[in-house]
Motif scaffolding. Structure first.
Motif, mmCIF file in Angstrom:
data_model
loop_
_atom_site.group_PDB
_atom_site.id
_atom_site.type_symbol
_atom_site.label_atom_id
_atom_site.label_comp_id
_atom_site.label_asym_id
_atom_site.label_seq_id
_atom_site.Cartn_x
_atom_site.Cartn_y
_atom_site.Cartn_z
ATOM 1 N N LEU A 120 10.417 64.187 -34.449
ATOM 2 C CA LEU A 120 10.732 62.880 -33.890
ATOM 3 C C LEU A 120 9.864 62.637 -32.663
ATOM 4 O O LEU A 120 9.551 63.570 -31.921
ATOM 5 C CB LEU A 120 12.212 62.789 -33.508
ATOM 6 C CG LEU A 120 13.234 63.025 -34.632
ATOM 7 C CD1 LEU A 120 14.638 63.073 -34.065
ATOM 8 C CD2 LEU A 120 13.116 61.940 -35.695
ATOM 9 N N ALA A 121 9.489 61.371 -32.425
ATOM 10 C CA ALA A 121 8.618 61.054 -31.292
ATOM 11 C C ALA A 121 9.101 59.810 -30.559
ATOM 12 O O ALA A 121 9.682 58.895 -31.151
ATOM 13 C CB ALA A 121 7.183 60.825 -31.776
ATOM 14 N N ASN A 122 8.868 59.800 -29.215
ATOM 15 C CA ASN A 122 9.023 58.588 -28.425
ATOM 16 C C ASN A 122 7.688 58.310 -27.742
ATOM 17 O O ASN A 122 6.643 58.764 -28.216
ATOM 18 C CB ASN A 122 10.183 58.712 -27.432
ATOM 19 C CG ASN A 122 10.024 59.914 -26.506
ATOM 20 O OD1 ASN A 122 8.903 60.327 -26.190
ATOM 21 N ND2 ASN A 122 11.136 60.480 -26.064
ATOM 22 N N GLU A 123 7.681 57.605 -26.640
ATOM 23 C CA GLU A 123 6.421 57.213 -25.997
ATOM 24 C C GLU A 123 5.554 58.412 -25.614
ATOM 25 O O GLU A 123 4.337 58.366 -25.730
ATOM 26 C CB GLU A 123 6.719 56.380 -24.739
ATOM 27 C CG GLU A 123 7.174 54.952 -25.037
ATOM 28 C CD GLU A 123 6.023 54.036 -25.407
ATOM 29 O OE1 GLU A 123 4.871 54.424 -25.173
ATOM 30 O OE2 GLU A 123 6.289 52.951 -25.939
ATOM 31 N N SER A 124 6.177 59.481 -25.141
ATOM 32 C CA SER A 124 5.381 60.571 -24.581
ATOM 33 C C SER A 124 5.878 61.961 -24.946
ATOM 34 O O SER A 124 5.414 62.948 -24.391
ATOM 35 C CB SER A 124 5.350 60.454 -23.052
ATOM 36 O OG SER A 124 6.673 60.546 -22.519
ATOM 37 N N GLU A 125 6.796 62.050 -25.885
ATOM 38 C CA GLU A 125 7.371 63.356 -26.200
ATOM 39 C C GLU A 125 7.629 63.478 -27.695
ATOM 40 O O GLU A 125 8.054 62.529 -28.347
ATOM 41 C CB GLU A 125 8.681 63.542 -25.428
ATOM 42 C CG GLU A 125 9.335 64.902 -25.617
ATOM 43 C CD GLU A 125 10.646 65.011 -24.861
ATOM 44 O OE1 GLU A 125 11.156 66.131 -24.727
ATOM 45 O OE2 GLU A 125 11.161 63.956 -24.407
ATOM 46 N N ILE A 126 7.358 64.652 -28.212
ATOM 47 C CA ILE A 126 7.654 64.966 -29.602
ATOM 48 C C ILE A 126 8.695 66.082 -29.632
ATOM 49 O O ILE A 126 8.524 67.117 -28.994
ATOM 50 C CB ILE A 126 6.393 65.404 -30.360
ATOM 51 C CG1 ILE A 126 5.435 64.225 -30.509
ATOM 52 C CG2 ILE A 126 6.751 65.951 -31.740
ATOM 53 C CD1 ILE A 126 4.183 64.555 -31.273
ATOM 54 N N LYS A 127 9.780 65.851 -30.363
ATOM 55 C CA LYS A 127 10.819 66.856 -30.525
ATOM 56 C C LYS A 127 10.825 67.311 -31.991
ATOM 57 O O LYS A 127 10.584 66.530 -32.895
ATOM 58 C CB LYS A 127 12.185 66.287 -30.150
ATOM 59 C CG LYS A 127 12.311 65.890 -28.685
ATOM 60 C CD LYS A 127 13.706 65.376 -28.379
ATOM 61 C CE LYS A 127 13.831 65.007 -26.905
ATOM 62 N NZ LYS A 127 15.200 64.524 -26.574
ATOM 63 N N PHE A 128 11.121 68.580 -32.170
ATOM 64 C CA PHE A 128 11.142 69.097 -33.533
ATOM 65 C C PHE A 128 12.320 70.047 -33.720
ATOM 66 O O PHE A 128 12.782 70.707 -32.789
ATOM 67 C CB PHE A 128 9.827 69.813 -33.881
ATOM 68 C CG PHE A 128 9.493 70.974 -32.997
ATOM 69 C CD1 PHE A 128 9.978 72.248 -33.279
ATOM 70 C CD2 PHE A 128 8.693 70.804 -31.871
ATOM 71 C CE1 PHE A 128 9.679 73.312 -32.465
ATOM 72 C CE2 PHE A 128 8.393 71.865 -31.046
ATOM 73 C CZ PHE A 128 8.883 73.131 -31.350
ATOM 74 N N THR A 129 12.793 70.088 -34.949
ATOM 75 C CA THR A 129 13.850 71.004 -35.367
ATOM 76 C C THR A 129 13.404 71.669 -36.652
ATOM 77 O O THR A 129 12.980 70.995 -37.591
ATOM 78 C CB THR A 129 15.173 70.266 -35.615
ATOM 79 O OG1 THR A 129 15.571 69.578 -34.429
ATOM 80 C CG2 THR A 129 16.269 71.235 -36.027
ATOM 81 N N ALA A 130 13.466 72.977 -36.695
ATOM 82 C CA ALA A 130 13.096 73.727 -37.896
ATOM 83 C C ALA A 130 14.161 74.784 -38.143
ATOM 84 O O ALA A 130 14.561 75.494 -37.217
ATOM 85 C CB ALA A 130 11.724 74.372 -37.729
ATOM 86 N N GLU A 131 14.606 74.892 -39.388
ATOM 87 C CA GLU A 131 15.716 75.792 -39.686
ATOM 88 C C GLU A 131 15.461 76.552 -40.978
ATOM 89 O O GLU A 131 15.002 75.982 -41.971
ATOM 90 C CB GLU A 131 17.020 75.013 -39.795
ATOM 91 C CG GLU A 131 18.243 75.867 -39.998
ATOM 92 C CD GLU A 131 19.533 75.065 -39.979
ATOM 93 O OE1 GLU A 131 20.610 75.691 -40.026
ATOM 94 O OE2 GLU A 131 19.465 73.828 -39.909
ATOM 95 N N VAL A 132 15.752 77.845 -40.953
ATOM 96 C CA VAL A 132 15.680 78.662 -42.158
ATOM 97 C C VAL A 132 16.967 78.439 -42.954
ATOM 98 O O VAL A 132 18.046 78.865 -42.533
ATOM 99 C CB VAL A 132 15.519 80.159 -41.817
ATOM 100 C CG1 VAL A 132 15.517 80.996 -43.089
ATOM 101 C CG2 VAL A 132 14.239 80.391 -41.026
ATOM 102 N N LYS A 133 16.851 77.768 -44.086
ATOM 103 C CA LYS A 133 18.035 77.425 -44.861
ATOM 104 C C LYS A 133 18.310 78.415 -45.990
ATOM 105 O O LYS A 133 19.448 78.579 -46.414
ATOM 106 C CB LYS A 133 17.881 76.008 -45.420
ATOM 107 C CG LYS A 133 17.803 74.943 -44.319
ATOM 108 C CD LYS A 133 17.702 73.550 -44.895
ATOM 109 C CE LYS A 133 17.666 72.507 -43.772
ATOM 110 N NZ LYS A 133 17.561 71.131 -44.283
ATOM 111 N N ASN A 134 17.261 79.060 -46.488
ATOM 112 C CA ASN A 134 17.438 80.066 -47.534
ATOM 113 C C ASN A 134 17.339 81.450 -46.892
ATOM 114 O O ASN A 134 16.254 81.971 -46.653
ATOM 115 C CB ASN A 134 16.369 79.900 -48.620
ATOM 116 C CG ASN A 134 16.493 78.576 -49.346
ATOM 117 O OD1 ASN A 134 17.602 78.123 -49.644
ATOM 118 N ND2 ASN A 134 15.373 77.947 -49.622
ATOM 119 N N VAL A 135 18.495 82.040 -46.602
ATOM 120 C CA VAL A 135 18.554 83.305 -45.871
ATOM 121 C C VAL A 135 18.279 84.469 -46.819
ATOM 122 O O VAL A 135 18.893 84.573 -47.891
ATOM 123 C CB VAL A 135 19.926 83.486 -45.196
ATOM 124 C CG1 VAL A 135 19.979 84.796 -44.418
ATOM 125 C CG2 VAL A 135 20.217 82.313 -44.281
#
Length: 259
Positions: free
Chosen positions: A188-203
């Protein structure tokens, strides 16, 4: 168009007095810690997990020490996409037995999403009155106030993050998220920042749980000279356990309509 000169990983500052959840990766918030883990299974085999982010599934090599048959040597080279100035990363390391009573008899290895997992079979060659639990290395990871460099990188980037400007005035950054597959990430992004979420779903069956990575990258540090992220195209994908985000300027629409 004004472009980017660099970006800052604002996740490098611990959010509490206890420091980072995992010192191997400042973005990791949950799941198994450490660049490597060795543990004894119920069937007396050894489970070895090694984080090798960026390595394709078919690009890792391993062999058992032919002299003492105590450890497994592994090595690998990452895929070169041409964006990172340091180029490819090369890995080399060992894991296995820390005893004199056993020898390795077989290795079942699988490389997936930047993680090497090995099941080591072993046999006792000397009398031992107890179940042997000695492994190399004898730790599974830790928390703390300082992010550690990858101990098995012998060439290239040793940290989990890199951000670099591109020739067209854009920006490229990469984040190690070992274990995460493509499609299991949100950017996700706004004017000056990018946020990210990453998750291991297959354990994996021998991992205690899946991993969760959260982070953000700030591009506003240079003040008025920084371009808005919203005026750029932003693409992101996970390749071999590495999240890669490319920010490129939008091309002006030069088409005209004749009346």
């Amino acid at each position: 168009m004004v472009g980017f000169t660099t970006c800052i990983d604002i996740s490098t500052i611990p959010t509490n007095n206890e420091g980072f959840y995992a010192t191997n990766n400042q973005f990791q918030k949950r799941g198994p810690k450490g660049f490597i883990q060795v543990k004894v299974l119920e069937n007396d085999k050894l489970y070895v997990r090694v984080d090798l982010p960026g390595v394709p599934d078919d690009a890792v090599h391993h062999r058992v020490d032919s002299v003492r048959q105590k450890v497994v040597f592994f090595s690998a080279v990452t895929f070169n996409d041409g964006y990172e100035k340091e180029g490819v990363r090369e890995y080399s390391g060992t894991a296995g037995l820390g005893c004199d009573c056993c020898e390795i008899t077989g290795v079942d290895a699988k490389m997936k999403d930047g993680v090497l997992r090995m099941i080591l079979s072993r046999v006792k060659v000397k009398d031992h009155d107890r179940k042997c639990t000695h492994t190399v290395p004898p730790f599974t990871g830790k928390s703390g106030g300082r992010v550690e460099e990858h101990p098995f990188v012998v060439k290239g980037r040793k940290r989990a993050f890199v951000g670099e400007p591109t020739a067209d005035g854009g920006l490229f950054f990469a984040v190690d998220v070992p274990g995460v597959g493509d499609g299991d990430v949100e950017v996700l992004a706004n004017e000056s920042e990018i946020k990210f979420t990453a998750e291991v779903k297959n354990v994996f069956e021998h991992d205690e749980s899946g991993r969760l990575y959260l982070g953000s990258v700030d591009t506003s540090w240079s003040g008025s000279s920084a371009a808005s992220l919203l005026s750029h195209n932003i693409t992101g994908a996970v390749n071999f356990g590495v999240l890669k985000v490319l920010i490129t300027p939008r091309r002006p629409n030069n088409t005209t309509t004749n009346e």
